[in-house]
Design a protein around this motif. Structure first.
Motif, mmCIF file in Angstrom:
data_model
loop_
_atom_site.group_PDB
_atom_site.id
_atom_site.type_symbol
_atom_site.label_atom_id
_atom_site.label_comp_id
_atom_site.label_asym_id
_atom_site.label_seq_id
_atom_site.Cartn_x
_atom_site.Cartn_y
_atom_site.Cartn_z
ATOM 1 N N GLU A 38 -2.844 -7.260 24.455
ATOM 2 C CA GLU A 38 -1.663 -8.113 24.663
ATOM 3 C C GLU A 38 -0.599 -7.710 23.651
ATOM 4 O O GLU A 38 -0.880 -7.605 22.459
ATOM 5 C CB GLU A 38 -2.084 -9.583 24.473
ATOM 6 C CG GLU A 38 -0.964 -10.590 24.413
ATOM 7 C CD GLU A 38 -0.110 -10.619 25.671
ATOM 8 O OE1 GLU A 38 1.035 -10.138 25.631
ATOM 9 O OE2 GLU A 38 -0.619 -11.108 26.710
ATOM 10 N N ASP A 39 0.636 -7.448 24.152
ATOM 11 C CA ASP A 39 1.691 -7.001 23.235
ATOM 12 C C ASP A 39 2.498 -8.163 22.647
ATOM 13 O O ASP A 39 3.233 -7.965 21.685
ATOM 14 C CB ASP A 39 2.628 -6.003 23.924
ATOM 15 C CG ASP A 39 3.287 -6.576 25.169
ATOM 16 O OD1 ASP A 39 2.645 -7.412 25.835
ATOM 17 O OD2 ASP A 39 4.433 -6.208 25.464
ATOM 18 N N GLU A 40 2.374 -9.358 23.188
ATOM 19 C CA GLU A 40 3.063 -10.503 22.576
ATOM 20 C C GLU A 40 2.204 -10.998 21.418
ATOM 21 O O GLU A 40 1.170 -11.646 21.637
ATOM 22 C CB GLU A 40 3.235 -11.637 23.587
ATOM 23 C CG GLU A 40 4.246 -11.358 24.684
ATOM 24 C CD GLU A 40 4.171 -12.411 25.794
ATOM 25 O OE1 GLU A 40 4.198 -13.618 25.455
ATOM 26 O OE2 GLU A 40 4.061 -12.036 26.966
ATOM 27 N N ASP B 99 -3.448 -8.001 29.440
ATOM 28 C CA ASP B 99 -2.076 -8.233 29.875
ATOM 29 C C ASP B 99 -1.705 -7.127 30.864
ATOM 30 O O ASP B 99 -2.272 -6.040 30.829
ATOM 31 C CB ASP B 99 -1.171 -8.198 28.641
ATOM 32 C CG ASP B 99 0.270 -8.548 28.966
ATOM 33 O OD1 ASP B 99 0.504 -9.263 29.963
ATOM 34 O OD2 ASP B 99 1.157 -8.100 28.217
ATOM 35 N N MET C 9 1.855 -6.122 31.768
ATOM 36 C CA MET C 9 2.980 -5.337 31.261
ATOM 37 C C MET C 9 2.737 -5.012 29.797
ATOM 38 O O MET C 9 2.825 -5.893 28.935
ATOM 39 C CB MET C 9 4.274 -6.144 31.388
ATOM 40 C CG MET C 9 4.565 -6.634 32.806
ATOM 41 S SD MET C 9 5.152 -5.316 33.864
ATOM 42 C CE MET C 9 6.878 -5.285 33.389
ATOM 43 N N LYS D 274 0.832 -16.440 33.441
ATOM 44 C CA LYS D 274 1.471 -17.068 32.281
ATOM 45 C C LYS D 274 2.644 -17.905 32.781
ATOM 46 O O LYS D 274 3.319 -17.477 33.719
ATOM 47 C CB LYS D 274 2.009 -15.997 31.332
ATOM 48 C CG LYS D 274 0.973 -15.113 30.694
ATOM 49 C CD LYS D 274 1.714 -14.083 29.841
ATOM 50 C CE LYS D 274 0.799 -12.989 29.363
ATOM 51 N NZ LYS D 274 1.539 -11.892 28.708
HETATM 52 CA CA CA Z 1 3.247 -7.978 28.035
#
Ligand code: CA
Length: 240
Positions: free
Chosen positions: A10-12, A54, A56, A104
Protein backbone atom coordinates in the motif's frame (compact mmCIF):
# COMPACT_ATOMS: atom_id res chain seq x y z
CA UNK A 1 2.70 -20.15 19.14
CA UNK A 2 3.56 -18.43 15.88
CA UNK A 3 1.16 -15.93 14.36
CA UNK A 4 -0.01 -15.62 10.78
CA UNK A 5 2.03 -13.22 8.67
CA UNK A 6 0.27 -10.52 6.64
CA UNK A 7 1.94 -8.47 3.92
CA UNK A 8 0.42 -5.04 3.19
CA UNK A 9 1.33 -3.54 -0.18
CA UNK A 10 0.00 0.00 0.00
CA UNK A 11 1.49 3.35 -1.04
CA UNK A 12 -0.71 5.52 1.21
CA UNK A 13 1.52 5.62 4.29
CA UNK A 14 -1.23 6.75 6.68
CA UNK A 15 -3.60 3.97 5.63
CA UNK A 16 -0.82 1.36 5.70
CA UNK A 17 0.09 2.39 9.22
CA UNK A 18 -3.51 2.14 10.47
CA UNK A 19 -3.92 -1.30 8.93
CA UNK A 20 -0.58 -2.46 10.33
CA UNK A 21 -1.40 -1.26 13.86
CA UNK A 22 -4.79 -2.93 13.82
CA UNK A 23 -3.52 -6.22 12.44
CA UNK A 24 -0.73 -6.26 15.01
CA UNK A 25 -3.25 -5.58 17.74
CA UNK A 26 -5.09 -8.70 16.52
CA UNK A 27 -1.90 -10.70 16.96
CA UNK A 28 -0.71 -10.85 13.36
CA UNK A 29 2.85 -10.41 12.24
CA UNK A 30 2.83 -7.63 9.64
CA UNK A 31 5.14 -6.57 6.81
CA UNK A 32 4.61 -3.44 4.74
CA UNK A 33 5.82 -2.63 1.24
CA UNK A 34 5.14 0.87 -0.14
CA UNK A 35 5.12 0.06 -3.87
CA UNK A 36 4.62 -2.75 -6.36
CA UNK A 37 8.27 -3.59 -6.82
CA UNK A 38 9.05 -3.79 -3.10
CA UNK A 39 5.79 -5.71 -2.71
CA UNK A 40 6.90 -8.33 -5.23
CA UNK A 41 10.24 -8.82 -3.47
CA UNK A 42 8.78 -9.02 0.03
CA UNK A 43 6.01 -11.34 -1.11
CA UNK A 44 8.52 -13.70 -2.72
CA UNK A 45 11.05 -13.61 0.13
CA UNK A 46 8.80 -13.63 3.20
CA UNK A 47 6.12 -16.14 2.18
CA UNK A 48 3.24 -14.31 3.90
CA UNK A 49 0.02 -16.14 4.80
CA UNK A 50 -2.06 -13.34 3.31
CA UNK A 51 -1.40 -10.32 1.07
CA UNK A 52 -3.43 -7.11 1.39
CA UNK A 53 -2.88 -5.56 -2.01
CA UNK A 54 -3.63 -2.04 -3.16
CA UNK A 55 -4.44 -1.75 -6.87
CA UNK A 56 -2.95 1.63 -7.84
CA UNK A 57 0.70 1.40 -6.83
CA UNK A 58 3.96 3.00 -7.99
CA UNK A 59 6.25 0.85 -10.19
CA UNK A 60 3.82 -2.02 -10.56
CA UNK A 61 0.05 -2.12 -10.07
CA UNK A 62 -1.60 -4.64 -7.80
CA UNK A 63 -3.29 -6.63 -10.58
CA UNK A 64 -0.02 -7.14 -12.45
CA UNK A 65 1.75 -8.13 -9.25
CA UNK A 66 -0.96 -10.63 -8.35
CA UNK A 67 -0.99 -12.13 -11.86
CA UNK A 68 2.78 -12.58 -11.77
CA UNK A 69 2.69 -14.42 -8.44
CA UNK A 70 -0.17 -16.65 -9.58
CA UNK A 71 1.76 -17.50 -12.74
CA UNK A 72 4.67 -18.50 -10.51
CA UNK A 73 2.33 -20.94 -8.75
CA UNK A 74 1.82 -18.84 -5.63
CA UNK A 75 -1.60 -19.49 -4.03
CA UNK A 76 -1.32 -17.05 -1.10
CA UNK A 77 -4.75 -15.50 -0.45
CA UNK A 78 -5.01 -11.92 -1.73
CA UNK A 79 -7.36 -9.22 -0.49
CA UNK A 80 -7.48 -6.33 -2.95
CA UNK A 81 -8.02 -2.81 -1.66
CA UNK A 82 -9.09 -0.31 -4.22
CA UNK A 83 -10.47 3.20 -4.44
CA UNK A 84 -12.48 1.97 -7.42
CA UNK A 85 -15.38 -0.10 -6.22
CA UNK A 86 -17.21 -0.63 -9.51
CA UNK A 87 -18.39 -4.14 -10.42
CA UNK A 88 -15.96 -4.11 -13.38
CA UNK A 89 -13.06 -3.39 -11.05
CA UNK A 90 -14.08 -6.18 -8.71
CA UNK A 91 -14.21 -8.58 -11.61
CA UNK A 92 -10.79 -7.40 -12.78
CA UNK A 93 -9.42 -8.03 -9.30
CA UNK A 94 -10.84 -11.52 -9.12
CA UNK A 95 -9.61 -12.27 -12.65
CA UNK A 96 -6.11 -11.19 -11.64
CA UNK A 97 -6.20 -13.96 -9.04
CA UNK A 98 -7.51 -12.05 -6.04
CA UNK A 99 -9.62 -13.89 -3.46
CA UNK A 100 -11.54 -10.93 -2.12
CA UNK A 101 -12.02 -7.26 -2.88
CA UNK A 102 -12.67 -4.33 -0.58
CA UNK A 103 -13.48 -0.84 -1.88
CA UNK A 104 -11.97 2.18 -0.14
CA UNK A 105 -13.02 3.75 2.10
CA UNK A 106 -13.94 0.78 4.27
CA UNK A 107 -14.71 0.10 7.90
CA UNK A 108 -11.84 -1.41 9.84
CA UNK A 109 -14.00 -4.13 11.41
CA UNK A 110 -15.01 -5.29 7.93
CA UNK A 111 -11.38 -5.31 6.83
CA UNK A 112 -10.32 -7.36 9.86
CA UNK A 113 -13.21 -9.76 9.38
CA UNK A 114 -12.30 -10.37 5.74
CA UNK A 115 -8.66 -10.92 6.68
CA UNK A 116 -9.70 -13.51 9.25
CA UNK A 117 -12.06 -15.24 6.86
CA UNK A 118 -9.46 -15.53 4.13
CA UNK A 119 -6.88 -16.88 6.55
CA UNK A 120 -9.38 -19.27 8.02
CA UNK A 121 -10.36 -20.57 4.62
CA UNK A 122 -6.74 -21.07 3.60
CA UNK A 123 -6.06 -22.99 6.78
CA UNK A 124 -3.38 -20.56 7.96
CA UNK A 125 -5.27 -19.67 11.12
CA UNK A 126 -6.17 -23.28 11.75
CA UNK A 127 -2.53 -24.29 11.44
CA UNK A 128 -1.57 -21.54 13.85
CA UNK A 129 -4.26 -22.52 16.33
CA UNK A 130 -3.91 -26.25 15.86
CA UNK A 131 -1.31 -26.88 18.52
CA UNK A 132 -2.01 -26.42 22.16
CA UNK A 133 0.93 -26.65 24.53
CA UNK A 134 0.72 -26.50 28.31
CA UNK A 135 3.44 -27.75 30.58
CA UNK A 136 4.94 -30.74 28.82
CA UNK A 137 1.63 -31.68 27.21
CA UNK A 138 1.12 -31.10 23.49
CA UNK A 139 -2.29 -31.40 21.86
CA UNK A 140 -2.92 -31.37 18.12
CA UNK A 141 -6.47 -30.06 17.83
CA UNK A 142 -6.75 -31.07 14.16
CA UNK A 143 -5.70 -34.70 14.36
CA UNK A 144 -7.15 -35.13 17.90
CA UNK A 145 -3.88 -36.60 19.10
CA UNK A 146 -1.83 -35.60 22.10
CA UNK A 147 1.40 -36.37 23.83
CA UNK A 148 1.17 -36.23 27.58
CA UNK A 149 3.94 -35.08 29.90
CA UNK A 150 4.97 -38.66 30.67
CA UNK A 151 5.30 -39.51 26.96
CA UNK A 152 1.95 -41.29 26.55
CA UNK A 153 0.48 -40.87 23.06
CA UNK A 154 -3.24 -40.22 23.35
CA UNK A 155 -6.11 -40.39 20.92
CA UNK A 156 -8.73 -37.88 22.03
CA UNK A 157 -12.46 -37.94 21.45
CA UNK A 158 -14.55 -35.26 19.79
CA UNK A 159 -15.91 -33.89 23.09
CA UNK A 160 -12.51 -33.81 24.75
CA UNK A 161 -11.11 -31.83 21.81
CA UNK A 162 -14.15 -29.55 21.80
CA UNK A 163 -13.75 -28.76 25.49
CA UNK A 164 -10.01 -28.22 25.12
CA UNK A 165 -10.52 -25.91 22.16
CA UNK A 166 -13.11 -23.85 24.01
CA UNK A 167 -11.22 -23.61 27.29
CA UNK A 168 -7.96 -22.75 25.47
CA UNK A 169 -9.64 -20.03 23.43
CA UNK A 170 -10.77 -18.48 26.72
CA UNK A 171 -7.65 -19.30 28.74
CA UNK A 172 -7.66 -17.69 32.18
CA UNK A 173 -11.42 -17.03 32.08
CA UNK A 174 -14.16 -18.84 33.90
CA UNK A 175 -16.25 -20.80 31.39
CA UNK A 176 -19.58 -22.02 32.70
CA UNK A 177 -20.87 -25.58 32.28
CA UNK A 178 -23.77 -24.21 30.24
CA UNK A 179 -21.38 -22.46 27.86
CA UNK A 180 -19.41 -25.67 27.47
CA UNK A 181 -22.60 -27.65 26.81
CA UNK A 182 -23.79 -25.12 24.22
CA UNK A 183 -20.44 -24.93 22.43
CA UNK A 184 -19.47 -28.59 22.49
CA UNK A 185 -22.79 -30.48 22.56
CA UNK A 186 -24.80 -27.82 20.72
CA UNK A 187 -27.80 -25.77 21.71
CA UNK A 188 -30.84 -27.93 22.16
CA UNK A 189 -28.85 -30.91 23.38
CA UNK A 190 -29.51 -31.59 27.03
CA UNK A 191 -26.94 -33.85 28.59
CA UNK A 192 -26.64 -33.21 32.30
CA UNK A 193 -23.93 -30.83 33.39
CA UNK A 194 -22.40 -33.83 35.17
CA UNK A 195 -21.41 -34.93 31.68
CA UNK A 196 -19.10 -31.94 31.38
CA UNK A 197 -17.59 -32.80 34.76
CA UNK A 198 -16.90 -36.35 33.63
CA UNK A 199 -15.06 -35.13 30.55
CA UNK A 200 -12.99 -32.71 32.59
CA UNK A 201 -12.07 -35.56 34.91
CA UNK A 202 -10.80 -37.42 31.84
CA UNK A 203 -8.78 -34.42 30.67
CA UNK A 204 -7.22 -34.19 34.11
CA UNK A 205 -6.29 -37.88 34.02
CA UNK A 206 -4.66 -37.32 30.65
CA UNK A 207 -2.78 -34.15 31.38
CA UNK A 208 -2.50 -33.21 35.05
CA UNK A 209 0.62 -34.23 36.97
CA UNK A 210 -1.73 -34.92 39.90
CA UNK A 211 -5.40 -35.11 38.82
CA UNK A 212 -6.53 -34.61 42.42
CA UNK A 213 -4.74 -31.27 42.58
CA UNK A 214 -5.17 -29.74 39.14
CA UNK A 215 -2.89 -26.98 37.95
CA UNK A 216 -4.34 -26.63 34.42
CA UNK A 217 -8.05 -27.46 34.64
CA UNK A 218 -9.46 -25.64 37.65
CA UNK A 219 -12.95 -26.11 39.02
CA UNK A 220 -14.80 -22.91 39.79
CA UNK A 221 -17.38 -24.22 42.26
CA UNK A 222 -20.97 -23.82 41.22
CA UNK A 223 -20.04 -22.30 37.87
CA UNK A 224 -17.67 -24.20 35.64
CA UNK A 225 -14.02 -24.36 34.76
CA UNK A 226 -10.98 -22.24 34.12
CA UNK A 227 -8.03 -23.40 32.04
CA UNK A 228 -4.54 -22.14 32.92
CA UNK A 229 -2.02 -23.05 30.22
CA UNK A 230 1.02 -22.89 32.45
CA UNK A 231 4.34 -23.06 30.64
CA UNK A 232 6.91 -25.57 31.76
CA UNK A 233 8.82 -22.82 33.44
CA UNK A 234 5.80 -21.59 35.41
CA UNK A 235 4.94 -25.14 36.37
CA UNK A 236 8.41 -25.80 37.74
CA UNK A 237 8.41 -22.43 39.51
CA UNK A 238 5.38 -23.74 41.43
CA UNK A 239 7.20 -26.91 42.27
CA UNK A 240 4.86 -29.17 40.26
CA1 CA B 1 -2.66 3.43 -4.08
Amino acid sequence: MTSAKVLIVEDEAALASVLKDNLEAEGFEVRHAPDGRAGAATWRDECPDLVVLDVMLPHKDGYTLCRERRKAGDATPVLFLSAKGSPEERVAGLEAGGDDYLAKPFHLPEFLLRVRKLLDRSGALRAVNARLVFGENTVDLLSWTARAADGRELLLGEREVGILRLLASRAGEVVSRDEILDAVWGKGAFPSSRTVDNFVVRLRRHFEPDPAQPIYFHTVWGVGYRFTPLTNHQRRARGR
